[in-house]
Scaffold this motif. Structure first.
Motif, PDB file in Angstrom:
ATOM      1  N   GLU A  93      36.876  42.374  30.932  1.00 28.75           N
ATOM      2  CA  GLU A  93      37.606  41.717  32.019  1.00 28.75           C
ATOM      3  C   GLU A  93      38.987  41.271  31.568  1.00 28.75           C
ATOM      4  N   ASN A 142      46.594  31.985  41.801  1.00 31.63           N
ATOM      5  CA  ASN A 142      46.198  33.384  41.585  1.00 31.63           C
ATOM      6  C   ASN A 142      46.257  33.756  40.111  1.00 31.63           C
ATOM      7  N   ARG A 178      46.852  43.716  34.594  1.00 28.37           N
ATOM      8  CA  ARG A 178      47.500  43.612  35.916  1.00 28.37           C
ATOM      9  C   ARG A 178      48.759  42.749  35.836  1.00 28.37           C
ATOM     10  N   THR A 179      48.788  41.850  34.824  1.00 27.91           N
ATOM     11  CA  THR A 179      49.918  40.918  34.742  1.00 27.91           C
ATOM     12  C   THR A 179      51.002  41.455  33.815  1.00 27.91           C
ATOM     13  N   LEU A 228      41.852  42.630  33.822  1.00 26.12           N
ATOM     14  CA  LEU A 228      42.632  41.667  34.607  1.00 26.12           C
ATOM     15  C   LEU A 228      43.984  41.381  33.948  1.00 26.12           C
ATOM     16  N   GLU A 248      52.651  40.354  38.459  1.00 23.55           N
ATOM     17  CA  GLU A 248      51.318  40.958  38.561  1.00 23.55           C
ATOM     18  C   GLU A 248      51.467  42.219  39.387  1.00 23.55           C
ATOM     19  N   TYR A 269      42.985  33.500  38.270  1.00 21.27           N
ATOM     20  CA  TYR A 269      42.029  34.610  38.374  1.00 21.27           C
ATOM     21  C   TYR A 269      42.257  35.648  37.270  1.00 21.27           C
ATOM     22  N   TRP A 270      43.524  35.905  36.974  1.00 24.15           N
ATOM     23  CA  TRP A 270      43.837  36.998  36.051  1.00 24.15           C
ATOM     24  C   TRP A 270      43.859  36.557  34.586  1.00 24.15           C
ATOM     25  N   THR A 271      43.801  35.225  34.374  1.00 28.55           N
ATOM     26  CA  THR A 271      43.874  34.750  32.989  1.00 28.55           C
ATOM     27  C   THR A 271      42.598  34.014  32.565  1.00 28.55           C
ATOM     28  N   HIS A 272      41.534  34.235  33.316  1.00 33.96           N
ATOM     29  CA  HIS A 272      40.225  33.689  32.961  1.00 33.96           C
ATOM     30  C   HIS A 272      40.150  32.176  32.878  1.00 33.96           C
TER      31      HIS A 272
END
Ligand code: SF4
Length: 367
Positions: free
Chosen positions: A310, A251, A317-318, A314, A237, A254-257
């Motif tokens: 989103e 964490n 970021r990964t 998001l 990330e 958060y980034w993978t819904h």
């Protein structure tokens, strides 16, 4: 189904001048006891509201969760496990201040299932720690890592802050050398952000401190990735690197819904296509729960359009990136790929380090 539980612990032993988290100075153990009782009440209200859980992660963040007594942490974990469905191999993280827990405390929280710690080290250089207003000394972190290891907690993250006033490229190299000498599994590296209404903002505005110039900050951004990748830490990330198999599951939610619930003052949640945030004022938070109501101060429905945005913002970021189908404008995609900002492999789009450096600009092109 809720898979992650975040618990906000707002107590700290000092207020760092750059910090805009909801935290305040207090080491009052009876207030902490009262807060833990209130957290339990909040969780029970959510359970009464029929939220469905299959917890895979619990994350104690803050603030400074390691200001709690280990018994207080364990009491809360036991309460969660007896009221909420949890998977067997739960990832349980506790954020720690380097001056706090040692072997005895780690041994105790490990018994309740804590298997990951995240240490707010920020830097090993005294001059950086002084500017950041951190009270701990570099040897506190070394002692903490050693104690956790001896107690059997091997999954250890160290936070690092860079682009600190007065910091040079050589300073950062020294830090990276010292970080990667330790037996840790994970590094979170954040560029120093100057938030409104913090003492740091005033120092910068009044020229009492000067941030490194853009060129130096950019060099630092690339240096961190090159150095850590060379030492076996893989970026997964924008700001996170881990040894194989040690990416932080919580964490990643958060980034993978994935759905997660946050409890505690100022905590955020994402459940059943709704995003909601708790009251940020500590006394108000406590009072509202006293009356048997949930302390939700903000709520929004995440509709299809918002969800898509989103997923792009998001997901980019990964390093696993996003599905190509999310972006209709293939012309922009091809241009960004040709310019070295992103990779398109099969049906996936992910940003290169050069792209991650300007992620906000890229996202605004794409959505
Ligand atoms: S220890 Fe962390 S949460 Fe507490 S004031 Fe410092 S940066 Fe903020």
């Amino acid at each position: 189904m809720i898979e992650g539980l975040y618990i906000h612990i707002p107590f700290c032993n000092t207020k760092c001048p750059y910090c805009d988290f909801m935290s305040f100075v207090s080491e009052d153990k009876s207030l902490m006891d009262k807060y833990i009782k209130t957290l339990k009440k909040e969780l029970l209200l959510h359970i009464d509201n029929n939220l469905k859980f299959n917890l895979k992660t619990i994350y104690f963040g803050g603030g400074t969760p390691s200001l709690l007594e280990p018994e207080q942490i364990n009491n809360l974990i036991d309460f969660i496990k007896s009221n909420v469905k949890c998977v067997e191999n739960l990832e349980i993280t506790v954020e720690c201040n380097p001056e706090t827990y040692r072997y005895y405390e780690f041994k105790l929280i490990k018994e309740a299932g804590v298997n990951r710690i995240s240490i707010g080290n920020q830097s090993f250089l005294e001059k950086n720690l002084k500017i950041l207003g951190r009270k701990h000394k570099p040897n506190h972190t070394i002692e903490m890592v050693d104690s956790a290891f001896k107690a059997g907690i091997y999954n250890i993250n160290l936070d690092l802050i860079y682009a600190i006033p007065g910091q040079t490229i050589e300073d950062l190299e020294k830090d990276l050398y010292l970080y990667t000498k330790l037996p840790i599994t994970h590094i979170s590296a954040y560029m120093l952000t100057v938030y409104e209404n913090t003492p740091f903002k005033e120092y910068i505005q009044n020229n009492l401190l000067t941030l490194p110039d853009e060129n130096t900050s950019t060099q630092m951004f690339f240096l961190i990735n090159d150095y850590l990748e060379d030492k076996g830490f893989k970026r997964y990330e924008l700001s996170n690197w881990a040894k194989d198999g040690f990416a932080c599951k919580h964490n990643l939610f958060y980034w993978t819904h994935k759905q997660f619930l946050g409890i505690g003052v100022s905590a955020w949640s994402y459940v059943n296509n709704e995003r909601f945030g708790n009251e940020r004022n500590f006394d108000m938070y406590m009072q509202i729960l006293e009356t048997g109501k949930l302390p939700i101060a903000y709520k929004e429905v995440v509709d299809e359009e918002e969800l898509k945005k989103e997923k792009i913002f998001l997901g980019l970021r990964t390093t696993q990136g996003i599905d190509k189908t999310l972006i209709k404008n293939t012309e922009i995609l091809n241009q960004l790929e040709n310019d070295g900002y992103l990779n398109i492999i099969d049906d996936k789009i992910s940003l290169t380090p050069k792209g991650l450096m300007i992620i906000n600009q890229i996202v605004s092109y794409l959505i």
